[in-house]
Design a protein around this motif. Structure first.
Motif, PDB file in Angstrom:
ATOM      1  N   VAL A 272       0.832  -1.199   0.000  1.00 34.54           N
ATOM      2  CA  VAL A 272       0.000   0.000   0.000  1.00 34.54           C
ATOM      3  C   VAL A 272       0.871   1.256   0.000  1.00 34.54           C
ATOM      4  O   VAL A 272       0.573   2.240  -0.689  1.00 34.54           O
ATOM      5  N   GLU A 273       1.971   1.229   0.759  1.00 36.46           N
ATOM      6  CA  GLU A 273       2.858   2.384   0.819  1.00 36.46           C
ATOM      7  C   GLU A 273       3.419   2.741  -0.558  1.00 36.46           C
ATOM      8  O   GLU A 273       3.570   3.916  -0.900  1.00 36.46           O
ATOM      9  N   LEU A 279       1.160   7.417  -6.302  1.00 41.28           N
ATOM     10  CA  LEU A 279       0.018   8.283  -6.554  1.00 41.28           C
ATOM     11  C   LEU A 279       0.320   9.723  -6.141  1.00 41.28           C
ATOM     12  O   LEU A 279       0.002  10.680  -6.872  1.00 41.28           O
ATOM     13  N   ASN A 280       0.938   9.891  -4.984  1.00 42.47           N
ATOM     14  CA  ASN A 280       1.240  11.237  -4.498  1.00 42.47           C
ATOM     15  C   ASN A 280       2.208  11.965  -5.421  1.00 42.47           C
ATOM     16  O   ASN A 280       2.051  13.164  -5.688  1.00 42.47           O
ATOM     17  N   ARG A 281       3.208  11.245  -5.894  1.00 42.35           N
ATOM     18  CA  ARG A 281       4.159  11.883  -6.801  1.00 42.35           C
ATOM     19  C   ARG A 281       3.478  12.314  -8.093  1.00 42.35           C
ATOM     20  O   ARG A 281       3.747  13.393  -8.626  1.00 42.35           O
ATOM     21  N   LYS A 282       2.598  11.471  -8.590  1.00 43.37           N
ATOM     22  CA  LYS A 282       1.858  11.804  -9.809  1.00 43.37           C
ATOM     23  C   LYS A 282       0.957  13.013  -9.575  1.00 43.37           C
ATOM     24  O   LYS A 282       0.923  13.952 -10.389  1.00 43.37           O
ATOM     25  N   LEU A 283       0.212  13.014  -8.471  1.00 35.83           N
ATOM     26  CA  LEU A 283      -0.735  14.090  -8.191  1.00 35.83           C
ATOM     27  C   LEU A 283      -0.028  15.417  -7.937  1.00 35.83           C
ATOM     28  O   LEU A 283      -0.422  16.459  -8.483  1.00 35.83           O
ATOM     29  N   ILE A 284       1.018  15.392  -7.119  1.00 38.06           N
ATOM     30  CA  ILE A 284       1.712  16.634  -6.781  1.00 38.06           C
ATOM     31  C   ILE A 284       2.441  17.203  -7.992  1.00 38.06           C
ATOM     32  O   ILE A 284       2.433  18.419  -8.223  1.00 38.06           O
ATOM     33  N   GLY A 285       3.042  16.321  -8.789  1.00 45.13           N
ATOM     34  CA  GLY A 285       3.707  16.788 -10.001  1.00 45.13           C
ATOM     35  C   GLY A 285       2.731  17.447 -10.958  1.00 45.13           C
ATOM     36  O   GLY A 285       3.015  18.502 -11.541  1.00 45.13           O
ATOM     37  N   TRP A 286       1.550  16.847 -11.106  1.00 44.95           N
ATOM     38  CA  TRP A 286       0.522  17.409 -11.994  1.00 44.95           C
ATOM     39  C   TRP A 286       0.040  18.753 -11.462  1.00 44.95           C
ATOM     40  O   TRP A 286      -0.104  19.724 -12.203  1.00 44.95           O
ATOM     41  N   ALA A 287      -0.203  18.825 -10.159  1.00 43.55           N
ATOM     42  CA  ALA A 287      -0.711  20.059  -9.556  1.00 43.55           C
ATOM     43  C   ALA A 287       0.334  21.167  -9.556  1.00 43.55           C
ATOM     44  O   ALA A 287      -0.012  22.353  -9.625  1.00 43.55           O
ATOM     45  N   ASN A 288       1.606  20.816  -9.484  1.00 40.77           N
ATOM     46  CA  ASN A 288       2.655  21.838  -9.540  1.00 40.77           C
ATOM     47  C   ASN A 288       2.647  22.553 -10.887  1.00 40.77           C
ATOM     48  O   ASN A 288       2.999  23.736 -10.974  1.00 40.77           O
ATOM     49  N   ASP A 330     -12.784   8.729   3.962  1.00 38.78           N
ATOM     50  CA  ASP A 330     -11.829   9.771   3.586  1.00 38.78           C
ATOM     51  C   ASP A 330     -10.729   9.946   4.627  1.00 38.78           C
ATOM     52  O   ASP A 330      -9.547  10.125   4.274  1.00 38.78           O
ATOM     53  N   GLU A 331     -11.115   9.926   5.902  1.00 39.78           N
ATOM     54  CA  GLU A 331     -10.128  10.121   6.960  1.00 39.78           C
ATOM     55  C   GLU A 331      -9.031   9.060   6.910  1.00 39.78           C
ATOM     56  O   GLU A 331      -7.847   9.356   7.140  1.00 39.78           O
ATOM     57  N   TYR A 332      -9.413   7.829   6.571  1.00 38.93           N
ATOM     58  CA  TYR A 332      -8.436   6.745   6.474  1.00 38.93           C
ATOM     59  C   TYR A 332      -7.478   6.982   5.303  1.00 38.93           C
ATOM     60  O   TYR A 332      -6.264   6.810   5.440  1.00 38.93           O
ATOM     61  N   LEU A 333      -8.034   7.409   4.162  1.00 38.87           N
ATOM     62  CA  LEU A 333      -7.201   7.616   2.975  1.00 38.87           C
ATOM     63  C   LEU A 333      -6.219   8.761   3.166  1.00 38.87           C
ATOM     64  O   LEU A 333      -5.031   8.635   2.821  1.00 38.87           O
ATOM     65  N   TYR A 334      -6.721   9.859   3.739  1.00 38.66           N
ATOM     66  CA  TYR A 334      -5.880  11.053   3.821  1.00 38.66           C
ATOM     67  C   TYR A 334      -5.015  11.117   5.077  1.00 38.66           C
ATOM     68  O   TYR A 334      -3.859  11.538   5.023  1.00 38.66           O
ATOM     69  N   LYS A 336      -4.584   8.399   7.584  1.00 32.84           N
ATOM     70  CA  LYS A 336      -3.869   7.168   7.897  1.00 32.84           C
ATOM     71  C   LYS A 336      -2.858   6.804   6.812  1.00 32.84           C
ATOM     72  O   LYS A 336      -1.686   6.549   7.089  1.00 32.84           O
ATOM     73  N   LEU A 337      -3.323   6.810   5.548  1.00 36.26           N
ATOM     74  CA  LEU A 337      -2.435   6.416   4.451  1.00 36.26           C
ATOM     75  C   LEU A 337      -1.589   7.579   3.932  1.00 36.26           C
ATOM     76  O   LEU A 337      -0.553   7.363   3.319  1.00 36.26           O
ATOM     77  N   GLY A 338      -2.030   8.801   4.148  1.00 40.95           N
ATOM     78  CA  GLY A 338      -1.246   9.957   3.702  1.00 40.95           C
ATOM     79  C   GLY A 338      -1.438  10.318   2.247  1.00 40.95           C
ATOM     80  O   GLY A 338      -0.551  10.908   1.621  1.00 40.95           O
ATOM     81  N   LEU A 339      -2.602   9.998   1.683  1.00 35.32           N
ATOM     82  CA  LEU A 339      -2.885  10.337   0.290  1.00 35.32           C
ATOM     83  C   LEU A 339      -2.915  11.860   0.112  1.00 35.32           C
ATOM     84  O   LEU A 339      -3.490  12.577   0.930  1.00 35.32           O
ATOM     85  N   ALA A 340      -2.293  12.335  -0.949  1.00 36.09           N
ATOM     86  CA  ALA A 340      -2.282  13.776  -1.238  1.00 36.09           C
ATOM     87  C   ALA A 340      -3.674  14.236  -1.653  1.00 36.09           C
ATOM     88  O   ALA A 340      -4.355  13.549  -2.422  1.00 36.09           O
TER      89      ALA A 340
END
Length: 354
Positions: A272-273, A279-288, A330-334, A336-340
């Protein structure tokens, strides 16, 4: 390059020609007010330490277009060239190179490189070497570090010609480009500018893609450039219409497809990590990159898709029936897991605080 005598001679030559300001916007008047020697000494140090003027980004081009359309350049030629990198004529390209490179050995090596066999991938995925560039005397081999440099050099002939031939002032039309992508922002002269652009491309032996090239008249129409849709937007608070930029629908859909692939069932064996990190790298790169204008709707759509796909992936991985909304809220995804979460990023944008 950063020797004092070299910089001084270069500066005097530019001064005699009364050269225009570069990407930093500095004029000779600015430099002289600052102090010519002081400016040259600082420039020498920047060149020596390799910190000289970072390159312009695609976002700078988008900002420039936004500025132009807000100052009356509301007729836009959204241009496209057919296979630009594959059709640059070698003879004309070498003339451009020769104006800047005096070393005959280097010029000879560039000629050899332009006609060297290149690898191409066939329909069945097999690679083979071809002498296409040598046979046609056109194009720059893709994948080489020098190819973008030479391509930009040849495009510069069009950009400079547009000004020196008087089209920019005559048509009140300014070109904004990033590599081979360009638009021409006009003040009511799009038809004349279109004809001049076609004529110049013919002289440069380049082909205008007539199917993709079009005239756009704001505010009734909008156009896409470098992943952004530029045109009429509405304030969510007042409903007021204004010219703005926003992530294009196509780019949002493309990101969602990539997210779907990253959360497909074939990735259930991975940790999962690992998925969250990718996913975070993809999302943050796109948003940047997609950070200009009203991005809230695009960010919200992406966040919703990511949550849905990640829950499906987690359900498949842990063999949990249903949609997974109760097991993975949502609380678990953001938390607990640290989803961006892209929607949170807009709180720090300057326009969100005005």
């Amino acid at each position: 390059m950063y020797r004092e005598d070299v910089l001084y001679v270069a500066y005097r030559r530019c001064r005699v020609n009364d050269g225009a300001a570069g990407v930093d916007g500095q004029t000779f008047r600015d430099i002289e007010a600052y102090g010519e020697k002081r400016w040259l000494d600082e420039l020498a140090e920047e060149l020596r330490t390799k910190t000289y003027r970072p390159g312009r980004s695609a976002l700078d081009a988008v900002r420039q277009i936004h500025s132009l359309i807000n100052t009356g350049h509301t007729e836009v030629i959204d241009a496209d060239l057919s296979g630009y990198f594959d059709t640059i004529p070698h003879a004309e390209l070498m003339k451009s190179v020769a104006r800047r490179v005096s070393d005959k050995q280097i010029l000879h090596l560039i000629k050899i490189w332009l006609t060297a066999p290149v690898e191409e991938t066939g329909k069945r995925g097999r690679t083979h070497r071809t002498t296409r560039n040598k046979d046609t005397r056109r194009g720059t081999p893709q994948g080489s570090p020098i190819s973008p440099l030479l391509s930009n050099l040849y495009m510069r002939r069009f950009l400079l010609g547009w000004k020196t031939l008087g089209y920019q002032s005559r048509h009140r039309a300014k070109i904004v480009n990033y590599a081979d992508d360009f638009v021409i922002c006009c003040r009511g002269t799009a038809d004349e500018a279109m004809a001049s652009m076609r004529n110049m491309m013919q002289r440069l032996k380049l082909t205008v893609n007539e199917e993709k090239t079009r005239k756009c008249r704001l505010p009734d129409e909008s156009f896409d450039f470098l992943g952004y849709t530029i045109g009429r937007c509405y304030s969510p608070k007042t409903g007021r219409a204004y010219y703005g930029t926003r992530p294009s629908k196509r780019k949002v859909q493309q990101l969602c497809r990539e997210i779907s692939e990253m959360t497909s069932r074939r990735w259930t064996p991975v940790d999962v990590e690992d998925r969250i990190d990718r996913l975070n790298r993809k999302l943050i790169g796109w948003a940047n990159y997609f950070c200009l204008g009203p991005v809230s709707k695009a960010y919200a759509a992406v966040d919703s898709h990511v949550r849905h796909r990640l829950r499906q992936w987690l359900c498949a991985k842990h063999k949990v029936p249903g949609q997974g909304t109760s097991r993975f809220p949502d609380e678990y995804l953001y938390q607990k897991l640290g989803l961006a979460r892209l929607s949170v990023r807009t709180r720090n944008f300057s326009w969100a605080k005005t």
